[in-house]
Scaffold this motif. Structure first.
Motif, PDB file in Angstrom:
ATOM      1  N   VAL A 191       0.812  -1.224   0.000  1.00 57.30           N
ATOM      2  CA  VAL A 191       0.000   0.000   0.000  1.00 57.30           C
ATOM      3  C   VAL A 191       0.844   1.272   0.000  1.00 57.30           C
ATOM      4  O   VAL A 191       0.325   2.359  -0.240  1.00 57.30           O
ATOM      5  CB  VAL A 191      -0.970   0.010   1.207  1.00 57.30           C
ATOM      6  CG1 VAL A 191      -2.059  -1.034   1.025  1.00 57.30           C
ATOM      7  CG2 VAL A 191      -0.229  -0.221   2.516  1.00 57.30           C
ATOM      8  N   PHE A 192       2.140   1.126   0.291  1.00 56.98           N
ATOM      9  CA  PHE A 192       3.054   2.269   0.272  1.00 56.98           C
ATOM     10  C   PHE A 192       4.271   1.890  -0.575  1.00 56.98           C
ATOM     11  O   PHE A 192       5.336   1.545  -0.043  1.00 56.98           O
ATOM     12  CB  PHE A 192       3.499   2.645   1.688  1.00 56.98           C
ATOM     13  CG  PHE A 192       2.388   3.080   2.598  1.00 56.98           C
ATOM     14  CD1 PHE A 192       1.754   4.292   2.412  1.00 56.98           C
ATOM     15  CD2 PHE A 192       1.981   2.262   3.646  1.00 56.98           C
ATOM     16  CE1 PHE A 192       0.728   4.702   3.259  1.00 56.98           C
ATOM     17  CE2 PHE A 192       0.959   2.660   4.501  1.00 56.98           C
ATOM     18  CZ  PHE A 192       0.326   3.881   4.301  1.00 56.98           C
ATOM     19  N   PRO A 193       4.147   1.945  -1.895  1.00 57.52           N
ATOM     20  CA  PRO A 193       5.251   1.518  -2.753  1.00 57.52           C
ATOM     21  C   PRO A 193       6.390   2.520  -2.863  1.00 57.52           C
ATOM     22  O   PRO A 193       7.453   2.191  -3.375  1.00 57.52           O
ATOM     23  CB  PRO A 193       4.570   1.312  -4.109  1.00 57.52           C
ATOM     24  CG  PRO A 193       3.420   2.273  -4.094  1.00 57.52           C
ATOM     25  CD  PRO A 193       2.941   2.312  -2.673  1.00 57.52           C
ATOM     26  N   GLY A 194       6.178   3.712  -2.363  1.00 59.59           N
ATOM     27  CA  GLY A 194       7.172   4.759  -2.550  1.00 59.59           C
ATOM     28  C   GLY A 194       7.873   5.183  -1.279  1.00 59.59           C
ATOM     29  O   GLY A 194       8.478   4.377  -0.573  1.00 59.59           O
ATOM     30  N   GLU A 195       7.766   6.487  -0.969  1.00 54.45           N
ATOM     31  CA  GLU A 195       8.487   7.062   0.162  1.00 54.45           C
ATOM     32  C   GLU A 195       7.902   6.615   1.500  1.00 54.45           C
ATOM     33  O   GLU A 195       6.799   6.080   1.573  1.00 54.45           O
ATOM     34  CB  GLU A 195       8.456   8.593   0.069  1.00 54.45           C
ATOM     35  CG  GLU A 195       9.177   9.145  -1.144  1.00 54.45           C
ATOM     36  CD  GLU A 195       9.163  10.666  -1.163  1.00 54.45           C
ATOM     37  OE1 GLU A 195       8.513  11.265  -0.273  1.00 54.45           O
ATOM     38  OE2 GLU A 195       9.792  11.248  -2.065  1.00 54.45           O
ATOM     39  N   TYR A 196       8.665   6.884   2.536  1.00 52.15           N
ATOM     40  CA  TYR A 196       8.280   6.478   3.885  1.00 52.15           C
ATOM     41  C   TYR A 196       6.949   7.091   4.304  1.00 52.15           C
ATOM     42  O   TYR A 196       6.779   8.311   4.244  1.00 52.15           O
ATOM     43  CB  TYR A 196       9.371   6.883   4.876  1.00 52.15           C
ATOM     44  CG  TYR A 196       9.000   6.695   6.321  1.00 52.15           C
ATOM     45  CD1 TYR A 196       8.913   5.419   6.877  1.00 52.15           C
ATOM     46  CD2 TYR A 196       8.724   7.795   7.147  1.00 52.15           C
ATOM     47  CE1 TYR A 196       8.572   5.234   8.205  1.00 52.15           C
ATOM     48  CE2 TYR A 196       8.383   7.622   8.478  1.00 52.15           C
ATOM     49  CZ  TYR A 196       8.301   6.332   9.004  1.00 52.15           C
ATOM     50  OH  TYR A 196       7.947   6.161  10.321  1.00 52.15           O
ATOM     51  N   PRO A 197       5.993   6.266   4.750  1.00 53.49           N
ATOM     52  CA  PRO A 197       4.732   6.785   5.277  1.00 53.49           C
ATOM     53  C   PRO A 197       4.862   7.040   6.778  1.00 53.49           C
ATOM     54  O   PRO A 197       5.538   6.292   7.486  1.00 53.49           O
ATOM     55  CB  PRO A 197       3.754   5.642   5.004  1.00 53.49           C
ATOM     56  CG  PRO A 197       4.608   4.407   5.084  1.00 53.49           C
ATOM     57  CD  PRO A 197       5.981   4.798   4.618  1.00 53.49           C
ATOM     58  N   ALA A 242      16.254   1.023   5.597  1.00 51.03           N
ATOM     59  CA  ALA A 242      17.014  -0.226   5.540  1.00 51.03           C
ATOM     60  C   ALA A 242      16.304  -1.306   4.732  1.00 51.03           C
ATOM     61  O   ALA A 242      16.851  -2.393   4.543  1.00 51.03           O
ATOM     62  CB  ALA A 242      17.280  -0.740   6.956  1.00 51.03           C
ATOM     63  N   GLY A 243      15.086  -1.007   4.264  1.00 52.33           N
ATOM     64  CA  GLY A 243      14.356  -1.970   3.442  1.00 52.33           C
ATOM     65  C   GLY A 243      13.294  -2.765   4.162  1.00 52.33           C
ATOM     66  O   GLY A 243      12.633  -3.609   3.548  1.00 52.33           O
ATOM     67  N   SER A 244      13.095  -2.532   5.453  1.00 53.53           N
ATOM     68  CA  SER A 244      12.057  -3.251   6.194  1.00 53.53           C
ATOM     69  C   SER A 244      10.680  -2.756   5.767  1.00 53.53           C
ATOM     70  O   SER A 244      10.460  -1.550   5.660  1.00 53.53           O
ATOM     71  CB  SER A 244      12.239  -3.045   7.708  1.00 53.53           C
ATOM     72  OG  SER A 244      13.469  -3.602   8.137  1.00 53.53           O
TER      73      SER A 244
END
Length: 282
Positions: A191-197, A242-244
């Motif tokens: 649901v959040f494919p881009g920047e940090y939500p 970090a990719g989590s």
């Protein structure tokens, strides 16, 4: 946080197979996965990383240039500093460049015993491990850390102790009093494919994402009727970098003030609340 372990017994000259296997495991190259029982660390052995294991070797670092033969071994604080300085960077490289500070893995090391130190062993066996919330135990992991999402998620059915009625403790049997039970996890990248939500944005989405996960785990039990709440973890910005991407969905007894009430027994085993059947009209 890092955890540091000494070799628990002298293995020099040992003749039995278990000790020889443990001695070989203690001097393993990078990429080797090791396992040992919490109650018997002397039974260390090499295992395939696809099997549950306790420690994954990232590098073997010689510190002899800083500690010549006449130097006494560092004290506990000194060892912790050495592990942080020498093992953190190699641990980050091992997982692809960034180690999630809130993630599954922490930096650790196996250090020489006092006898080994006197005999000239100056090798620090750096590695990655998973530490319980108390920092006193290690949890087994499966699969190599080098290829995994570092998200700090747990298997469904994992229950965590409640300490002093407010702090989350180590994993316990769900039959005992606990703070919450993990019922599954969700991948926020869907649901959040881009920047940090933001964490608020994450919570808004997990309100929709976690109920199907909980329903599958519990058999669609009515959590409200059981005085239980469904909620989720959130990811910090450092974790996202970090990719989590995964968070736990968990069930506990949240009080109005946000504190936790102890729960006993798995939500799976909780009986469905009885409903009264109105009398039939004639």
């Amino acid at each position: 946080m890092s955890m540091l372990f000494s070799w628990p017994v002298s293995v020099k000259g040992a003749a039995d197979t278990a000790a020889e296997e443990a001695a070989a495991a203690f001097d393993s190259p990078s990429g080797t996965c090791l396992d040992w029982p919490n109650e018997a660390p002397q039974n260390m052995r090499r295992v395939p990383c696809k099997e549950p294991h306790t420690f994954e070797v990232t590098s073997n670092i010689e510190i002899a240039s800083d500690y010549p033969s006449s130097a006494p071994p560092p004290n506990d604080a000194g060892w912790q500093q050495i592990v942080t300085e020498r093992c953190s960077e190699v641990g980050a490289r091992y997982v692809g460049g960034t180690l999630d500070p809130y993630g599954k893995y922490t930096v650790g090391a196996l250090k020489p015993t006092a006898d080994q130190w006197r005999e000239g062993d100056r090798k620090l066996r750096c590695g990655l491990q998973r530490v319980t919330p108390s920092g006193k135990r290690l949890l087994a992991t499966t699969g190599t850390a080098a290829k995994q999402d570092q998200s700090n998620v747990h298997d469904p059915g994992t229950c965590f102790a409640l300490v002093n009625k407010q702090e989350v403790g180590d994993p316990v049997d769900c039959a005992k009093e606990h703070s919450y039970e993990v019922v599954g996890h969700v991948d926020l990248s869907q649901v959040f494919p881009g920047e940090y939500p933001s964490e608020d944005q994450q919570r808004e989405k997990t309100v929709d994402l976690c109920p199907p996960v909980a329903a599958q785990y519990t058999g669609s039990k009515d959590l409200n009727a059981l005085s239980l709440s469904l909620y989720s973890d959130t990811l910090k910005q450092e974790s996202w970098a970090a990719g989590s991407r995964k968070v736990n969905c968990k069930v506990g007894a949240l009080e109005p003030d946000g504190s936790l009430r102890p729960v006993r027994g798995s939500v799976k085993a909780q009986p469905a609340p009885k409903t009264s059947t109105p009398p039939s009209s004639k």
